[in-house]
Design an enzyme around this catalytic site. Structure first.
Site, PDB file in Angstrom:
ATOM      1  NE  ARG A  61      -4.425  -1.358   1.757  1.00 52.16           N
ATOM      2  CZ  ARG A  61      -5.308  -1.850   2.609  1.00 52.16           C
ATOM      3  NH1 ARG A  61      -5.042  -1.859   3.898  1.00 52.16           N
ATOM      4  NH2 ARG A  61      -6.463  -2.322   2.182  1.00 52.16           N
ATOM      5  CE  LYS A  77     -10.908  -4.884   7.798  1.00 46.42           C
ATOM      6  NZ  LYS A  77     -10.273  -3.873   6.932  1.00 46.42           N
ATOM      7  N   GLY A 103      -6.323  -5.427   1.531  1.00 42.81           N
ATOM      8  CA  GLY A 103      -5.000  -5.268   2.128  1.00 42.81           C
ATOM      9  C   GLY A 103      -4.372  -6.605   2.460  1.00 42.81           C
ATOM     10  N   GLY A 121     -12.805  -4.110   0.959  1.00 41.21           N
ATOM     11  CA  GLY A 121     -14.157  -3.589   1.141  1.00 41.21           C
ATOM     12  C   GLY A 121     -14.491  -2.561   0.069  1.00 41.21           C
TER      13      GLY A 121
HETATM   14  N1  LIG Z   1     -11.245 -18.831   9.590  1.00 38.38           N
HETATM   15  C1  LIG Z   1     -10.738 -17.681   9.998  1.00 38.38           C
HETATM   16  N2  LIG Z   1     -10.842 -17.294  11.298  1.00 38.38           N
HETATM   17  C2  LIG Z   1     -10.327 -16.122  11.706  1.00 38.38           C
HETATM   18  N3  LIG Z   1      -9.671 -15.250  10.915  1.00 38.38           N
HETATM   19  C3  LIG Z   1      -9.545 -15.577   9.621  1.00 38.38           C
HETATM   20  C4  LIG Z   1     -10.067 -16.797   9.105  1.00 38.38           C
HETATM   21  N4  LIG Z   1      -9.768 -16.842   7.791  1.00 38.38           N
HETATM   22  C5  LIG Z   1      -9.088 -15.713   7.497  1.00 38.38           C
HETATM   23  N5  LIG Z   1      -8.927 -14.958   8.587  1.00 38.38           N
HETATM   24  C6  LIG Z   1      -8.213 -13.657   8.712  1.00 38.38           C
HETATM   25  O1  LIG Z   1      -8.772 -12.690   7.884  1.00 38.38           O
HETATM   26  C7  LIG Z   1      -7.873 -11.609   7.847  1.00 38.38           C
HETATM   27  C8  LIG Z   1      -8.080 -10.785   6.592  1.00 38.38           C
HETATM   28  O2  LIG Z   1      -9.433 -10.366   6.536  1.00 38.38           O
HETATM   29  P1  LIG Z   1      -9.915  -9.055   5.770  1.00 38.38           P
HETATM   30  O3  LIG Z   1      -9.351  -7.853   6.428  1.00 38.38           O
HETATM   31  O4  LIG Z   1     -11.395  -9.187   5.687  1.00 38.38           O
HETATM   32  O5  LIG Z   1      -9.268  -9.233   4.308  1.00 38.38           O
HETATM   33  P2  LIG Z   1      -8.760  -8.110   3.269  1.00 38.38           P
HETATM   34  O6  LIG Z   1      -7.814  -7.180   4.031  1.00 38.38           O
HETATM   35  O7  LIG Z   1      -8.064  -8.864   2.192  1.00 38.38           O
HETATM   36  O8  LIG Z   1      -9.994  -7.406   2.804  1.00 38.38           O
HETATM   37  C9  LIG Z   1      -6.487 -12.246   7.917  1.00 38.38           C
HETATM   38  O9  LIG Z   1      -5.740 -11.605   8.948  1.00 38.38           O
HETATM   39  C10 LIG Z   1      -6.765 -13.722   8.240  1.00 38.38           C
HETATM   40  O10 LIG Z   1      -5.941 -14.241   9.271  1.00 38.38           O
HETATM   41  O1  LIG Z   2      -7.729  -2.517   5.146  1.00 37.87           O
HETATM   42  C1  LIG Z   2      -8.656  -1.903   4.634  1.00 37.87           C
HETATM   43  O2  LIG Z   2      -9.714  -2.504   4.027  1.00 37.87           O
HETATM   44  P1  LIG Z   2      -9.743  -4.037   3.476  1.00 37.87           P
HETATM   45  O3  LIG Z   2      -9.338  -4.969   4.616  1.00 37.87           O
HETATM   46  O4  LIG Z   2     -11.191  -4.219   3.099  1.00 37.87           O
HETATM   47  O5  LIG Z   2      -8.828  -4.113   2.296  1.00 37.87           O
HETATM   48  C2  LIG Z   2      -8.698  -0.405   4.556  1.00 37.87           C
HETATM   49  O6  LIG Z   2      -7.500   0.168   5.042  1.00 37.87           O
HETATM   50  C3  LIG Z   2      -9.912   0.132   5.323  1.00 37.87           C
HETATM   51  O7  LIG Z   2      -9.792  -0.185   6.682  1.00 37.87           O
HETATM   52  P2  LIG Z   2     -11.129  -0.356   7.588  1.00 37.87           P
HETATM   53  O8  LIG Z   2     -11.846  -1.593   7.096  1.00 37.87           O
HETATM   54  O9  LIG Z   2     -10.605  -0.502   9.009  1.00 37.87           O
HETATM   55  O10 LIG Z   2     -11.957   0.891   7.383  1.00 37.87           O
END
Ligand SMILES: Nc1ncnc2c1ncn2[C@@H]1O[C@H](COP(=O)(O)OP(=O)(O)O)[C@@H](O)[C@H]1O
Ligand SMILES: O=C(OP(=O)(O)O)[C@H](O)COP(=O)(O)O
Length: 403
Positions: free
Chosen positions: A37, A202, A360, A384
């Site tokens: 990033r 998330k 991310g 997101g």
């Molecule tokens: N089954 C699970 N239980 C808890 N955490 C998980 C599980 N599968 C994935 N994760 C966690 O999800 C996190 C990423 O989620 P998220 O922030 O939603 O993804 P992104 O940043 O790609 O949008 C990672 O730190 C990973 O460890």
């Molecule tokens: O990591 C982020 O989003 P992402 O996990 O959906 O890629 C962005 O920095 C937004 O962070 P936020 O979901 O805490 O608002």
């Protein structure tokens, strides 16, 4: 939307330019484990500095609770930015206080400063328009112009994303322009079969997106933390896995609608389950069992998709023409739970589809697991944000950049 090139053509020398970036990078202590990033926003910062602007870079990091918390300091990101730019980058230890004011006042033309985490201030994320506006007023005092380039946060109606651009002449940075350009293709002329893979942690944010995707995608493959709400809705035991209990009726309706609409909504058939969350620091070997998805013991949590699911999902990706993937399939930060995420990344690489990876952690996973970034069609810095863009939603941080 004004582009940064138009802003540069108008002249930025001597002007204080506020760059809203997304420097929300994964950290282990104060070590950045993936700087994607920070690299992604480089072109914008560099162009402004080279044109003689005094560049004030701002971002959130993590989810601190509206007050300073050293665990979420942007100092490591500021250091890394300086290394990448090959110049000194000043760092303000607060966001709008004395340190920020003095740091910005001390900038010469062409110099760059990073101010401390925006979310150390309750006004940044407040749902109250007046409270957010008051914080945006204080941010506005630090700058003459605003450049929005934090694509990962454009879906957040936050002070620095939404309210601040209303207070300053503004433009979109290079990263936002690139991201929107690619994602537009997935909304206008998507080639089918269109497969969406959803995982991550998330869960509540992302479950909402499925509503819209049921009318767009041909197949939706579910993994990561979001799988367990679906498995629970099917009546399975999910033990102590991540669960969004209040969303069970919603996902039940999703499964019914998918069936009716002929959309394949595919759930894991096996799971790696453990009584404890893995040691992400020391990475000591994890103690887990592989079980069918309907046989998770009540004292265990699901931490990755199992081998049968990996194979099943790879087969669902193999004939795709378009794939969008957001969210790791398991806790990939530990090597014992990285297999599901690795298998999906490999399936994307092996397919001839146009592939987009967003988020991310998803982007970090792809790189830290050793995949070549160029093997994917596009790696988006926003999870997101890209999902909500694909949903067709108006994103506050993009709407605010419109003229
Ligand atoms: N089954 C699970 N239980 C808890 N955490 C998980 C599980 N599968 C994935 N994760 C966690 O999800 C996190 C990423 O989620 P998220 O922030 O939603 O993804 P992104 O940043 O790609 O949008 C990672 O730190 C990973 O460890
Ligand atoms: O990591 C982020 O989003 P992402 O996990 O959906 O890629 C962005 O920095 C937004 O962070 P936020 O979901 O805490 O608002």
């Amino acid at each position: 939307m004004k582009t940064i090139d138009e802003l540069l053509a108008e002249g930025v020398a001597g002007k204080r330019v506020f760059v809203r970036a997304d420097l929300n990078v994964p950290l282990a202590g104060d070590t950045i484990t993936d700087d994607g990033r920070i690299r992604a926003v480089q072109p914008t910062i560099k162009a402004l500095a080279e044109a003689g602007a005094r560049v004030v870079v701002a971002s959130h990091l993590g989810r601190p609770k509206g007050a300073p918390d050293p665990a979420f300091s942007l100092a490591p990101a500021a250091r890394r930015l300086g290394e990448l730019l090959g110049t000194e980058v000043a760092f303000a230890t607060d966001t709008v206080g004395d340190s920020a004011k003095a740091t910005v006042a001390g900038l010469a033309d062409g110099q760059v400063a990073v101010i401390e985490n925006l979310r150390f201030n309750a006004g940044e994320t407040s749902k109250d328009d007046a409270e957010r506006g008051a914080f945006a007023d204080r941010l506005a005092e630090l700058a003459d112009l605003y450049v929005g380039d934090g694509f990962g946060a454009v879906h957040r109606k936050h002070a620095s994303v939404f309210d601040l651009p209303a207070r300053l002449p503004h433009a979109a940075g290079y990263l936002i322009a690139t991201e929107v350009g690619v994602l537009e293709k997935l909304t206008s002329d998507v080639k089918r079969p269109y497969v969406v893979v959803l995982g991550g942690a998330k869960v509540s944010d992302k479950l909402a997106v499925i509503d819209e995707l049921l009318g767009k995608a041909d197949r939706i493959l579910i993994g990561g933390g979001m799988a367990y709400t679906f498995l629970k809705a099917k009546g399975y035991e999910v033990g102590i896995s991540l669960l969004q209990e209040d969303q069970i009726p919603t996902v039940t309706e999703y499964m019914e609608r998918a069936e009716k609409n002929g959309v394949e909504l595919v759930l894991p058939v096996d799971i790696l389950a453990s009584a404890e969350f893995p040691d992400l620091k020391g990475k000591t070997p994890a103690d887990y069992i592989t079980v069918d998805a309907d046989a998770i013991p009540s004292d265990k949590e699901g931490l990755d998709i199992g081998p049968k699911t990996r194979e099943l999902y790879a087969s669902k990706i193999a004939d795709a023409e378009t794939v969008f993937w957001n969210g790791p399939l398991g806790v990939f930060e530990h090597p014992d739970y990285a297999g599901g995420t690795r298998a999906i990344a490999q399936a994307l690489v092996d397919s001839s589809a146009f592939t987009v990876v967003g988020g991310g952690d998803s982007a970090a996973a792809v790189r830290t697991l050793g995949f070549d970034e160029n093997a994917f069609g596009h790696i988006s810095t926003g999870g997101g944000a890209s999902l909500e863009y694909l949903e067709g939603k108006t994103l506050p941080g993009l709407a605010a950049l419109e003229d």
